[in-house]
Design an enzyme around this catalytic site. Structure first.
Site, mmCIF file in Angstrom:
data_model
loop_
_atom_site.group_PDB
_atom_site.id
_atom_site.type_symbol
_atom_site.label_atom_id
_atom_site.label_comp_id
_atom_site.label_asym_id
_atom_site.label_seq_id
_atom_site.Cartn_x
_atom_site.Cartn_y
_atom_site.Cartn_z
ATOM 1 C CB SER A 45 -1.161 -0.141 0.921
ATOM 2 O OG SER A 45 -0.173 -0.177 2.307
ATOM 3 C CG ASP A 335 -4.869 4.870 6.904
ATOM 4 O OD1 ASP A 335 -3.435 4.975 7.312
ATOM 5 O OD2 ASP A 335 -5.264 4.950 5.687
ATOM 6 C CG HIS A 338 -1.461 4.097 4.867
ATOM 7 N ND1 HIS A 338 -2.416 3.678 4.934
ATOM 8 C CD2 HIS A 338 -1.155 2.818 3.760
ATOM 9 C CE1 HIS A 338 -2.563 2.420 4.834
ATOM 10 N NE2 HIS A 338 -1.567 1.516 3.808
#
Length: 361
Positions: A45, A335, A338
């Site tokens: 990610s 978040d 991240h």
């Protein structure tokens, strides 16, 4: 196993790696006097610009408030409020503004020629990691890359394709999910490996991945080390105690992995003398931003903009049950896992400034 995984995702947040890196420029550094035809990214990610939008997986970021500060305020599948490292690499190197996901059905030939992203949120070197989250595994990404090569050959011929592969920069960022999720948050691997054995297994797989890219024509490959995984908001909330401290056991594992990875990349350089294989330090870069956040203009380093305080136990970023800050630029993290666009930008700039010459010297 299905029962465990079901409970795991119900109780724990959509976990996932996060740790990435990045700094700030929008135009190529003034000292850069060379160009690269493309940037090609693999990983999780940290680099996924939207491939997970096109597969069945637990890990998606194609909904608000993700992307609220991105171009057109679009939720593109990037796990941040805006651009992520993949984008900043191509932007800083003066190639294009963003790096598109390979699975985007709207890709054009020009997109292929200047680089695409094969990364998948939730992936890792350990095949178990991708299976837990239903992400594209490292092998899946290599298979897509082989398909990409054939598309290039069909578009511009074999000679031009070989040139693009040899002169482009390949960026890899994997391992965060393997350690923070598969190892520390499930019992799947701990009954078989201690952390020293597990990190060695991951590094061996990483080396094999780099070797495969080399065999396919890549010659400039940057492998990003893990960031302080134990300092992400989720780890602080769940295991950091009342003081929301960084989780040292996870950070120690990340540093152990990085040490072995750095040595492995050095060894590969002696084998592949016509290549430029670069270990990219990211742990200290992001740790500096976290520990001295005020010096970088951030106000909050231990909580997320989306999911403040103990609500970080929930999904990565769901506006229905999480608070969202007004100004993400004041936060290091967007978040539970991240960083924000601004933190990524700062991180990548430093990485490029310190490593770009290694790809050509």
């Amino acid at each position: 196993m299905k029962s465990f995984i079901s409970i795991f995702f119900h109780v724990c947040p959509l976990l996932l790696l996060f740790y990435p890196l990045v700094v700030t420029p929008i135009s190529p550094p003034k000292t850069m006097n060379y160009t690269f035809p493309a940037v090609i990214a693999f990983g999780d990610s940290i680099l996924d610009t939207g491939n997970n939008d096109y597969i069945i997986t637990y890990m998606k970021a194609n909904f608000k408030p993700y992307g609220r500060d991105f171009i057109g305020a679009k939720s593109t599948g990037r796990f941040s409020n805006g651009k992520i490292p993949s984008d900043f690499f191509v932007e800083t190197l003066g190639i294009k503004g963003t790096l598109p996901p390979y699975l985007d059905p709207k890709l054009k030939v020009d997109d292929l020629l200047t680089g695409v992203c094969f990364a998948s949120a939730g992936s890792g070197y350990d095949p178990v990691t991708a299976r837990i989250i239903l992400a594209l595994s490292a092998d899946d990404q290599l298979q897509m890359f082989k398909e990409y090569i054939e598309k290039l050959k069909a578009a511009v011929g074999e000679e031009r394709t070989n040139f693009i592969l040899a002169k482009s920069i390949f960026i890899i960022s994997m391992g965060s999910n393997d350690i923070s999720i598969t190892y520390f948050m499930t019992p799947i691997r701990r009954h078989k490996y201690d952390i020293a054995e597990y990190t060695s297994m991951l590094v061996n797989t990483s080396s094999d991945f780099v070797k495969e890219l080399y065999q396919l024509g890549a010659r400039r490959i940057g492998v990003i080390g893990l960031t302080p995984v134990g300092c992400v908001p989720f780890q602080r909330t769940v295991r950091g105690g009342i003081g929301r401290n960084c989780v040292e056991s996870v950070n120690q594992a990340a540093m152990l992995y990085n040490s072995k990875l750095s040595s492995a990349i050095m060894a590969l350089n002696t084998d592949f003398t016509d290549a430029r294989l670069v270990y990219i330090e990211a742990y200290e870069e992001l740790n500096e931003i976290i520990q001295h956040h005020n010096q970088f203009g951030f106000e909050v380093e231990d909580s997320a903009c989306c999911g403040i305080g103990n609500v970080e136990l929930g999904p990565l970023c769901n506006p229905l049950n999480l608070k969202v800050c007004e100004d993400a630029s004041k936060y290091v993290f967007w978040d539970s896992y991240h960083p924000t666009e601004r933190a990524y930008n700062i991180l990548v700039s430093e990485i490029i400034k310190k490593n770009i010459d290694k790809f050509v010297s």
